[in-house]
Motif scaffolding. Structure first.
Motif, mmCIF file in Angstrom:
data_model
loop_
_atom_site.group_PDB
_atom_site.id
_atom_site.type_symbol
_atom_site.label_atom_id
_atom_site.label_comp_id
_atom_site.label_asym_id
_atom_site.label_seq_id
_atom_site.Cartn_x
_atom_site.Cartn_y
_atom_site.Cartn_z
ATOM 1 N N LYS A 287 -5.104 44.529 -75.085
ATOM 2 C CA LYS A 287 -5.162 43.071 -75.012
ATOM 3 C C LYS A 287 -6.056 42.512 -76.124
ATOM 4 C CE LYS A 287 -4.290 42.573 -70.044
ATOM 5 N NZ LYS A 287 -4.865 42.146 -68.738
ATOM 6 N N LEU A 288 -7.182 43.187 -76.340
ATOM 7 C CA LEU A 288 -8.094 42.736 -77.390
ATOM 8 C C LEU A 288 -7.455 42.877 -78.775
ATOM 9 C CD1 LEU A 288 -11.444 44.261 -76.088
ATOM 10 C CD2 LEU A 288 -10.711 41.877 -75.956
ATOM 11 N N LEU A 289 -6.750 43.973 -78.996
ATOM 12 C CA LEU A 289 -6.097 44.181 -80.281
ATOM 13 C C LEU A 289 -5.036 43.116 -80.542
ATOM 14 C CD1 LEU A 289 -5.748 48.057 -80.239
ATOM 15 C CD2 LEU A 289 -7.139 46.703 -81.825
ATOM 16 N N ALA A 290 -4.382 42.658 -79.481
ATOM 17 C CA ALA A 290 -3.378 41.607 -79.636
ATOM 18 C C ALA A 290 -4.005 40.293 -80.070
ATOM 19 C CB ALA A 290 -2.619 41.421 -78.322
ATOM 20 N N GLU A 291 -5.292 40.081 -79.750
ATOM 21 C CA GLU A 291 -6.001 38.864 -80.129
ATOM 22 C C GLU A 291 -6.677 38.978 -81.495
ATOM 23 O OE1 GLU A 291 -8.832 38.015 -77.090
ATOM 24 O OE2 GLU A 291 -7.415 38.319 -75.452
ATOM 25 N N ALA A 292 -6.870 40.217 -81.954
ATOM 26 C CA ALA A 292 -7.637 40.447 -83.181
ATOM 27 C C ALA A 292 -6.769 40.295 -84.418
ATOM 28 C CB ALA A 292 -8.252 41.842 -83.157
ATOM 29 N N GLY A 293 -7.404 40.020 -85.527
ATOM 30 C CA GLY A 293 -6.693 39.976 -86.799
ATOM 31 C C GLY A 293 -6.341 41.384 -87.260
ATOM 32 N N ALA A 294 -5.328 41.489 -88.111
ATOM 33 C CA ALA A 294 -4.923 42.796 -88.633
ATOM 34 C C ALA A 294 -5.950 43.287 -89.652
ATOM 35 C CB ALA A 294 -3.554 42.681 -89.289
ATOM 36 N N PRO A 295 -6.255 44.581 -89.664
ATOM 37 C CA PRO A 295 -7.194 45.096 -90.660
ATOM 38 C C PRO A 295 -6.585 45.065 -92.045
ATOM 39 C CG PRO A 295 -6.187 46.895 -89.448
ATOM 40 C CD PRO A 295 -5.726 45.635 -88.784
ATOM 41 N N GLY A 296 -7.439 45.083 -93.051
ATOM 42 C CA GLY A 296 -6.943 45.161 -94.423
ATOM 43 C C GLY A 296 -6.251 46.474 -94.676
ATOM 44 N N ALA A 297 -5.299 46.477 -95.575
ATOM 45 C CA ALA A 297 -4.548 47.694 -95.873
ATOM 46 C C ALA A 297 -5.396 48.661 -96.673
ATOM 47 C CB ALA A 297 -3.290 47.333 -96.641
ATOM 48 N N VAL A 298 -5.307 49.932 -96.333
ATOM 49 C CA VAL A 298 -5.978 50.977 -97.097
ATOM 50 C C VAL A 298 -5.287 51.103 -98.453
ATOM 51 C CG1 VAL A 298 -6.488 53.453 -97.196
ATOM 52 C CG2 VAL A 298 -6.699 52.197 -95.029
ATOM 53 N N TYR A 299 -6.065 51.172 -99.527
ATOM 54 C CA TYR A 299 -5.480 51.304 -100.855
ATOM 55 C C TYR A 299 -4.626 52.570 -100.924
ATOM 56 C CZ TYR A 299 -8.573 47.638 -102.576
ATOM 57 O OH TYR A 299 -9.220 46.444 -102.785
ATOM 58 N N GLY A 300 -3.415 52.433 -101.435
ATOM 59 C CA GLY A 300 -2.540 53.591 -101.600
ATOM 60 C C GLY A 300 -1.722 53.954 -100.386
ATOM 61 N N ALA A 301 -1.923 53.249 -99.263
ATOM 62 C CA ALA A 301 -1.161 53.559 -98.060
ATOM 63 C C ALA A 301 0.254 52.992 -98.189
ATOM 64 C CB ALA A 301 -1.841 52.969 -96.820
ATOM 65 N N ASP A 302 1.196 53.661 -97.546
ATOM 66 C CA ASP A 302 2.585 53.189 -97.578
ATOM 67 C C ASP A 302 2.739 51.904 -96.789
ATOM 68 O OD1 ASP A 302 3.293 55.383 -99.084
ATOM 69 O OD2 ASP A 302 3.769 56.614 -97.319
#
Length: 302
Positions: A287-302
């Motif tokens: 539930k908390l993750l649904a309210e949270a912002g998305a983390p920044g993308a890891v450099y080089g990740a697909d």
């Protein structure tokens, strides 16, 4: 030669090439006396035969400013101590420390040898710690003697340390550690008149030439956004009296862009007031993750 760093004595590590060289030249252009440190190693940290620190010091003196070269290993206690001593013995003071030295040994985690891990953590993180420790000891003694310094430290992190970078587990961990070290040092040393900040630069250097290959292949005709010299103005300002009151901060610098980075802060939270069961904890976390912002993308990740 006068400027915002006029009369200050500035130490720059890893100043023989790339960002460090650009920083050293920029400080000198603003009136600073510069101690140019570089061990003269290759990208993998193996010492070479030349003396890039001496060449940069010569370049600064040829432009009419003052500089001295230091070729010691700042990832050793003796080398870091001798670097601070070089500034004090040559110029009688130390005002600004710019920690920049580093190198890469990139591997995916399953292929990352212990030696490659230790070597990168040693130069990046331990090298920051030891120079900071010896400089801070001097500034604390000055403050206790009634000669309160207006000292500045600029540490060098990376986007890899803020978001992670695939194939750079050792480098990312070291650069993340530098951010934490910066925050602790800013909190501990403020009472002695020392400000400590960090930058996360993006620029063309020996370490990043493959990362920024596309940007370097087609630079804007009027502005080379990947030139290391673009980062140095912020570093010089952070190392000058003009940055009074700015401490414990992390800045991204790339091309003509400066960004204040905002680190970990409390996000959505839930409090049961008692111990959760594993199933309850998982339900609450989702539930908390649904309210949270998305983390920044890891450099080089697909």
């Amino acid at each position: 030669m006068t400027g915002i760093a006029d009369g200050r004595v500035v130490v720059v590590t890893g100043a023989g090439r790339g960002l460090g060289r650009a920083h050293a030249l920029a400080f000198a252009a603003e009136g600073a006396k510069v101690v140019v440190n570089d061990l003269g190693v290759g990208l993998d940290g193996v010492p070479g035969a030349d003396s890039p620190a001496g060449r940069v010091a010569d370049e600064i003196r040829a432009a009419g400013a003052e500089a001295v070269a230091h070729g010691g290993d700042i990832a050793t206690d003796a080398g870091a101590a001798s670097l601070v001593a070089s500034a004090l013995e040559t110029y009688g003071r130390l005002d600004t420390l710019v920690n920049n030295a580093g190198f890469l040994r990139d591997r995916m985690l399953v292929n990352l040898d212990e030696d490659d891990w230790d070597a990168v953590l040693r130069v990046h993180l331990k090298g920051h710690f030891l120079t900071l420790k010896h400089a801070a000891a001097h500034w604390r003694a000055e403050a206790k003697a009634g000669r309160a310094p207006r000292a500045r430290v600029v540490n060098t992190s990376s986007g890899a340390g803020l978001l992670g970078s695939v194939g750079q587990g050792n480098y990312s961990a070291a650069k993340a550690g530098i951010v934490a070290l910066t925050l602790v040092a800013a909190a501990e040393l403020g009472r002695y008149g020392v400000q400590v900040n960090a930058i996360a630069p993006a620029a063309r250097t020996r370490m990043t030439e493959r990362t920024f290959a596309e940007a370097m292949a087609a630079p804007d005709a009027g502005f080379d956004a990947m030139a290391p010299e673009n980062v140095s103005p912020l570093v010089v300002w952070l190392g000058s009296p003009g940055s009074a009151g700015v401490t414990g901060r992390v800045f991204e610098a790339e091309g003509g862009r400066i960004t204040v980075m905002e680190g970990w802060r409390p996000g959505p939270t839930a409090d049961k007031g008692a111990r959760w069961s594993p199933a309850e904890a998982g339900e609450a976390a989702l539930k908390l993750l649904a309210e949270a912002g998305a983390p920044g993308a890891v450099y080089g990740a697909d």
